[in-house]
Design an enzyme around this catalytic site. Structure first.
Site, PDB file in Angstrom:
ATOM      1  N   SER A 336      -6.344  11.575  24.668  1.00  0.00           N
ATOM      2  CA  SER A 336      -6.546  10.807  23.456  1.00  0.00           C
ATOM      3  C   SER A 336      -5.646   9.587  23.516  1.00  0.00           C
ATOM      4  O   SER A 336      -5.172   9.199  24.568  1.00  0.00           O
ATOM      5  CB  SER A 336      -6.256  11.688  22.234  1.00  0.00           C
ATOM      6  OG  SER A 336      -6.685  11.062  21.056  1.00  0.00           O
ATOM      7  N   CYS A 337      -5.356   8.998  22.361  1.00  0.00           N
ATOM      8  CA  CYS A 337      -4.695   7.704  22.332  1.00  0.00           C
ATOM      9  C   CYS A 337      -3.186   7.830  22.461  1.00  0.00           C
ATOM     10  O   CYS A 337      -2.619   8.914  22.540  1.00  0.00           O
ATOM     11  CB  CYS A 337      -5.046   6.992  21.032  1.00  0.00           C
ATOM     12  SG  CYS A 337      -4.298   7.765  19.589  1.00  0.00           S
ATOM     13  N   GLU A 338      -2.527   6.667  22.475  1.00  0.00           N
ATOM     14  CA  GLU A 338      -1.075   6.610  22.611  1.00  0.00           C
ATOM     15  C   GLU A 338      -0.375   7.429  21.548  1.00  0.00           C
ATOM     16  O   GLU A 338       0.630   8.100  21.817  1.00  0.00           O
ATOM     17  CB  GLU A 338      -0.622   5.150  22.540  1.00  0.00           C
ATOM     18  CG  GLU A 338       0.885   4.968  22.574  1.00  0.00           C
ATOM     19  CD  GLU A 338       1.279   3.518  22.430  1.00  0.00           C
ATOM     20  OE1 GLU A 338       2.292   3.257  21.757  1.00  0.00           O
ATOM     21  OE2 GLU A 338       0.576   2.642  22.980  1.00  0.00           O
ATOM     22  N   ARG A 340      -1.396  10.106  20.106  1.00  0.00           N
ATOM     23  CA  ARG A 340      -1.494  11.533  20.435  1.00  0.00           C
ATOM     24  C   ARG A 340      -0.347  11.909  21.371  1.00  0.00           C
ATOM     25  O   ARG A 340       0.244  12.986  21.245  1.00  0.00           O
ATOM     26  CB  ARG A 340      -2.849  11.833  21.079  1.00  0.00           C
ATOM     27  CG  ARG A 340      -2.995  13.258  21.639  1.00  0.00           C
ATOM     28  CD  ARG A 340      -2.872  14.305  20.538  1.00  0.00           C
ATOM     29  NE  ARG A 340      -3.066  15.642  21.057  1.00  0.00           N
ATOM     30  CZ  ARG A 340      -4.232  16.270  21.101  1.00  0.00           C
ATOM     31  NH1 ARG A 340      -5.324  15.657  20.676  1.00  0.00           N
ATOM     32  NH2 ARG A 340      -4.320  17.493  21.557  1.00  0.00           N
TER      33      ARG A 340
END
Length: 545
Positions: A336-338, A340
């Site tokens: 997932s993204c940064e 996360r």
């Protein structure tokens, strides 16, 4: 199971004469198919089940986990359920028109035959499908996750649950709702979807659409957030993430990812130590997590962050149990993204501190243990608050909501494990008023509930067992005496009061409640005694601002 006799003949006027093909036709075709078995196939078992199904006029045929490379062309015509999952099938034969449920997960299917008109459930996840045939109007549930599907056919109006995670979809299907009362939940996570059709707003507000880890454009995200934030919005709840769905699945060796956090003069020794852990479970994803962590806002902007991570890695290298726990916590963080990754770092620091407490680091420092417990309690309450907030949002990235409360309240609530910065706070939907309300709720619940919570906290129990062995033994004896003498009557009284005597489920629930209440009473009394003694000796105090 009935014995199978290939020379068995049916009496005249049996039901078998009314279905397509005769009894002998079925048996002859199946026996021929059995003789063509490849090494490792359990076609003999499959034929046995086929014949039993036909003899008994069964509506279910289960041929799963037999390592079959194909199925016979003529399946029993009366079946409504067919399970052929976990085989090596590359195609399916013509399906009986009576079929309502088809389970063919974890095969090697590249296409499906025409689907029966009465089909209600289609479960074909983990195959190699590139497209789907027309879907029958009767279809209620469908799982096509982990395939190679690029586009979807028209979705039936009756379809309630669709799982299409991890495909190659580039767009969502058109949604037409009208007055249809069906409550839908559709999962399109981890595809290649870059925009959202306006027809998604035709769905009812009880419906949910999951589109996390897709390369949605910033314009699409902003437009949807603006639209779903409107007071008169009545569309579905949309779950998204700030990830672009394009994470690199490549990773470098674990030792290389670890040594990058250390000064050059230590890297050789560190590398030698961590080479020994290369093949531990989740080592590859942990390596990827460390590389993602180095690119977070905190890693770039927080003084001493690299040293903090290096010290943590040294502790992991010295404890197999802590390393195993940490590898597991980090397992999904790179998908997932940064933010996360940042939230996972918070959780890893919690894991470290709780592990240290359980192993005895705070045995002689009750004040520090109380502070740690208080922080864990506050984080639990914030998770409850975040969970409630998620339910109020129509366009939501759950990770951003959970991280927002921790990050924005880290200083006021003295959360040592929380990162102080996050990248996407603006899309969290968490307002300044939400933060004020959350802080007040945490402090109120801490005032009223913390000591009860602390008295049941696992690390505190570990400390008591080591440092207050006699008192702990007395408390355990008291608990078991209650179980022997009072527990049955208290459970019976509770069931009688609620009019549920004789109800097994109610008895289990009542028993669990009585046990919790008893443990709460006994461990709270023990906790009060020990804390009163220890805190008076060192001048610490139970309540903390």
């Amino acid at each position: 199971m009935l014995p199978i006799n290939n020379n068995f003949s049916l009496p005249q006027n049996s039901f078998y004469n009314t279905i397509s093909g005769t009894y002998a036709d079925y048996f002859s075709a199946w026996d021929k198919w059995e003789k063509q078995a490849l090494p490792g196939e359990e076609r003999d078992e499959a034929v046995s089940r086929l014949k039993e199904c036909l003899i008994n006029n069964s509506d279910e045929l289960r041929l799963d986990r037999l390592n079959l490379s194909s199925l016979p062309d003529n399946l029993p015509a009366q079946i409504t359920l067919l399970n052929v999952s976990y085989n090596q099938l590359t195609n399916l034969p013509e399906l009986p028109v009576t079929l309502k449920k088809l389970y063919s997960a974890s095969n090697k299917l590249s296409e499906l035959p025409v689907l029966p008109p009465a089909l209600e459930s289609l479960q074909v996840q983990h195959n190699e499908l590139e497209n789907l045939p027309a879907l029958p109007d009767s279809l209620l549930t469908m799982n096509i996750s982990y395939n190679e599907i690029v586009s979807l056919p028209s979705l039936p109006q009756a379809l309630k649950n669709l799982r299409a995670t991890r495909n190659f979809l580039t767009e969502l299907p058109a949604f037409s709702e009208g007055n249809n009362p069906v409550v839908r939940e559709y999962f399109f996570d981890r595809n290649q979807i870059s925009h959202i059709p306006e027809s998604i707003l035709n769905l009812r507000n009880e419906c949910s659409i999951h589109i996390s880890d897709n390369p949605l454009s910033s314009h699409a995200l902003q437009a949807l957030q603006r639209l779903t934030s409107s007071p008169d919005y009545h569309g579905p709840r949309i779950y998204f993430s700030m990830s672009d769905g394009q994470q690199n699945t490549l990773h470098r060796p674990l030792a290389d990812a670890v040594t990058a956090w250390f000064p050059e003069n230590k890297q050789s020794d560190v590398s030698q130590i961590w080479h020994a852990f290369e093949h531990e479970e989740h080592a590859n994803t942990f390596s990827a997590f460390l590389d993602r962590l180095s690119d977070t806002v905190s890693a770039r902007n927080t003084s001493g962050f690299r040293e903090q991570v290096a010290a943590w890695l040294e502790k992991l290298s010295a404890s197999a149990e802590l390393r195993q726990q940490s590898f597991a916590v980090a397992a999904d963080a790179t998908e997932s993204c940064e933010d996360r990754v940042a939230l996972t770092w918070n959780n890893l620091r919690k894991t470290l501190l709780v592990h240290q407490a359980s192993e005895g680091l705070f045995d002689n420092d009750t004040g520090a243990l109380l502070s740690l417990g208080r922080e864990m309690f506050r984080l639990e309450i914030l998770e409850d608050i975040a969970r409630d907030k998620v339910r109020t949002l129509h366009f939501v990235d759950e990770i951003e909501v959970y991280l927002a409360f921790q990050t924005m309240l880290a200083e006021k609530l003295q959360l040592s494990t929380a990162v102080k910065e996050m990248r996407f706070y603006g899309v969290s939907g968490v307002t300044a008023n939400d933060l004020r309300t959350a802080e007040a709720m945490v402090r109120s619940r801490e005032e009223n509930e913390f000591t009860d919570w602390f008295s049941l906290w696992g690390p505190w129990h570990a400390v008591l067992k080591r440092t207050e062995a006699d008192r702990w033994a007395q408390a355990e004896e008291q608990k078991y005496e209650m179980l022997e003498n009072e527990y049955p009557q208290r459970v019976a009284d509770r069931l009688k009061a609620s009019g549920l005597s004789g109800d097994a489920d109610a008895e289990r629930e009542a028993g669990a409640q009585v046990m919790r209440e008893t443990e709460q009473q006994i461990y709270r009394q023990l906790t009060d005694e020990v804390l009163a003694l220890r805190l008076s000796e060192n001048g610490s105090q139970l309540h903390h601002s």
